[in-house]
Design a protein around this motif. Structure first.
Motif, PDB file in Angstrom:
ATOM      1  N   VAL A 123       9.456  11.058  -1.894  1.00  0.00           N
ATOM      2  CA  VAL A 123      10.142   9.979  -1.194  1.00  0.00           C
ATOM      3  C   VAL A 123      10.450  10.463   0.207  1.00  0.00           C
ATOM      4  N   TRP A 124      10.250   9.593   1.212  1.00  0.00           N
ATOM      5  CA  TRP A 124      10.608   9.919   2.587  1.00  0.00           C
ATOM      6  C   TRP A 124      11.396   8.744   3.152  1.00  0.00           C
ATOM      7  N   ASN A 128      15.059   3.339   5.421  1.00  0.00           N
ATOM      8  CA  ASN A 128      14.558   2.872   4.127  1.00  0.00           C
ATOM      9  C   ASN A 128      13.815   3.989   3.411  1.00  0.00           C
ATOM     10  N   ALA A 129      14.093   4.141   2.119  1.00  0.00           N
ATOM     11  CA  ALA A 129      13.375   5.122   1.299  1.00  0.00           C
ATOM     12  C   ALA A 129      11.982   4.571   1.000  1.00  0.00           C
ATOM     13  N   SER A 160       0.852  -1.190   0.000  1.00  0.00           N
ATOM     14  CA  SER A 160       0.000   0.000   0.000  1.00  0.00           C
ATOM     15  C   SER A 160       0.884   1.235   0.000  1.00  0.00           C
ATOM     16  N   ILE A 161       0.309   2.317  -0.458  1.00  0.00           N
ATOM     17  CA  ILE A 161       1.003   3.598  -0.483  1.00  0.00           C
ATOM     18  C   ILE A 161       0.041   4.655   0.057  1.00  0.00           C
ATOM     19  N   MET A 162       0.573   5.570   0.858  1.00  0.00           N
ATOM     20  CA  MET A 162      -0.251   6.630   1.423  1.00  0.00           C
ATOM     21  C   MET A 162      -0.233   7.842   0.493  1.00  0.00           C
TER      22      MET A 162
END
Length: 105
Positions: free
Chosen positions: A74-75, A81-82, A39-41
């Motif tokens: 990117v965080w 971890n990126a 999943s991606i926020m």
């Protein structure tokens, strides 16, 4: 900027805020699934009155589709971890209603 359409579930509830110049806006997070099952926020901001009011009425876990200006980012997490993230300025919204407890992840 990318013109995008995302679909996912509201993560938490939307919050109304007021800018420095007195303008109202709503922010929320949408959890979208990727092709590989991850999943991606997506961080969403909405200025349009109709979209703001609709987001504020939705409950955590409600299914939504939003379109608008998307900015990929990117965080770095605490382990170094990126991780990908998305920012979306919503221009239109389709909500399928409120999720029931057994529909939520």
């Amino acid at each position: 900027m990318i013109d995008a359409l995302i679909a996912g579930r509201l993560y938490g509830i939307a919050e109304q805020r007021t800018g420095h110049a007195g303008s109202n806006y709503v922010t929320c997070k949408v959890k979208a699934m990727t092709d590989d099952g991850d999943s991606i926020m997506c961080n969403v901001i909405a200025f349009n009155e109709t979209i703001r009011q609709t987001l504020l009425r939705l409950e955590d876990g409600a299914s939504v589709s939003l379109s608008g200006a998307l900015t990929p980012k990117v965080w770095t997490d605490k382990q170094g971890n990126a991780r990908p993230a998305l920012d979306l300025v919503a221009h239109s919204l389709l909500a399928t209603g409120q999720a029931t407890p057994n529909e939520q992840d």
